[in-house]
Design an enzyme around this catalytic site. Structure first.
Site, PDB file in Angstrom:
ATOM      1  N   LYS A  92       5.425   1.537  -3.905  1.00  0.00           N
ATOM      2  CA  LYS A  92       5.466   0.082  -3.865  1.00  0.00           C
ATOM      3  C   LYS A  92       6.688  -0.448  -3.113  1.00  0.00           C
ATOM      4  CE  LYS A  92       1.602  -0.765  -5.909  1.00  0.00           C
ATOM      5  NZ  LYS A  92       0.517  -1.429  -5.159  1.00  0.00           N
ATOM      6  N   SER A 146       3.449  -5.284  -6.187  1.00  0.00           N
ATOM      7  CA  SER A 146       3.824  -5.060  -7.581  1.00  0.00           C
ATOM      8  C   SER A 146       5.306  -5.330  -7.753  1.00  0.00           C
ATOM      9  CB  SER A 146       3.543  -3.631  -8.053  1.00  0.00           C
ATOM     10  OG  SER A 146       4.182  -3.371  -9.295  1.00  0.00           O
ATOM     11  N   TYR A 175       5.231   5.741  -8.611  1.00  0.00           N
ATOM     12  CA  TYR A 175       4.595   4.449  -8.336  1.00  0.00           C
ATOM     13  C   TYR A 175       5.567   3.543  -7.586  1.00  0.00           C
ATOM     14  CZ  TYR A 175       2.052   0.086  -9.456  1.00  0.00           C
ATOM     15  OH  TYR A 175       1.368  -1.103  -9.395  1.00  0.00           O
TER      16      TYR A 175
END
Length: 273
Positions: A158, A141, A154
């Site tokens: 990542k 991502s 998040y």
């Protein structure tokens, strides 16, 4: 690895979005597929769309080491070899760093980071033993490059997934292995990533905060304006053939990455507001 026809690909998170697009793209290349996800209905739909080739499915929670081991055992036991491994399963949850609880981080880390680590542990040694060309694609991502407001949890997972990808690629090179690695860093893509709560385990209870709801809505709107998952799949196949490590889905990210590096080196905090 130039030739994909006749080879075997494993794709996690294959029930929708980028995972489904990867499965369909690999099927078009004439590959045998092992598709994994926690969503049985979506997984069956992907398998049906993949056509008449060799397609196998396995319900797999990638955060569970035993489940990933079972997936690997079945792949090598029934299919004999794995040439492309796509660690694509991922989930999203918004919210400020201080509003996300242990359950939230456990879920995000379990899928987004441990899912990659479990697969590396179970698949890579056996892929090395095959002594054939192979490729590992980790869906990282753009959040693994830029930590933006409202998505800290998040981004933590990542950034770690990107580090794991870099370390894996360098370890494989140092060992003289024939395997290559791609870190896929997509930005806005028309997927259901903003609706990840649909696959959150019921045991991990969470009450959405207002800031979380706002971030989820913003991510959903961004996804609606994003590129098609099939475009991402095309980039992945190209990266496998060209042995490219980093894949970004928007050419503007390169300039943004340079600016971020320059800003950090000056001792300042990059802003993405």
């Amino acid at each position: 690895m130039r030739e994909l026809s006749g080879k075997t690909a494993v794709v996690t998170g294959a029930a929708s979005g980028i995972g489904r697009a990867l499965a369909l793209r690999f099927a078009a290349e004439g590959m045998t597929l092992m598709l994994a996800d926690v969503d049985p209905g979506g997984l069956a739909e992907t398998a049906a769309q993949a056509g008449d080739g060799k397609v196998f499915t396995q319900i797999t929670d990638v955060s569970d080491a035993a489940a990933v081991r079972h997936l690997a055992n079945r792949c090598f036991g029934e299919l004999g070899a794995v040439h492309v491994l796509c660690n694509n399963a991922g989930v999203f949850q918004g919210g400020r760093m201080w509003t996300r609880g242990e359950e939230d981080f456990a879920w995000l880390l379990g899928v987004n980071l441990w899912g990659v680590l479990h697969a590396v542990h179970e698949f890579v040694p056996r892929m090395i033993e095959q002594d054939t060309e192979g490729h590992i694609v980790n869906t990282v991502s753009v959040a693994g490059l830029f930590a933006t407001p409202g998505a800290g949890g998040y981004a933590v997972t990542k950034y770690a997934a990107l580090a794991a990808s870099q370390a894996l690629a360098q370890d494989l090179a140092a060992a003289g292995a024939k395997l290559r690695v791609t870190a896929l860093c997509p930005g806005a893509v028309r997927t259901r990533i903003a609706d990840s709560a649909r696959v959150r385990p019921s045991t991990l209870v969470s009450t959405p905060t207002q800031d979380e709801v706002e971030v989820q809505e913003a991510v959903s709107r961004s996804a609606e304006r994003g590129i098609e998952p099939s475009q991402v799949a095309d980039l992945v196949v190209e990266a496998i053939r060209e042995e490219r490590f980093l894949v970004m889905t928007d050419p503007r990210y390169a300039a943004r990455l340079r600016l971020q590096t320059e800003t950090l080196l000056s001792g300042n905090l990059p802003s993405y507001q």
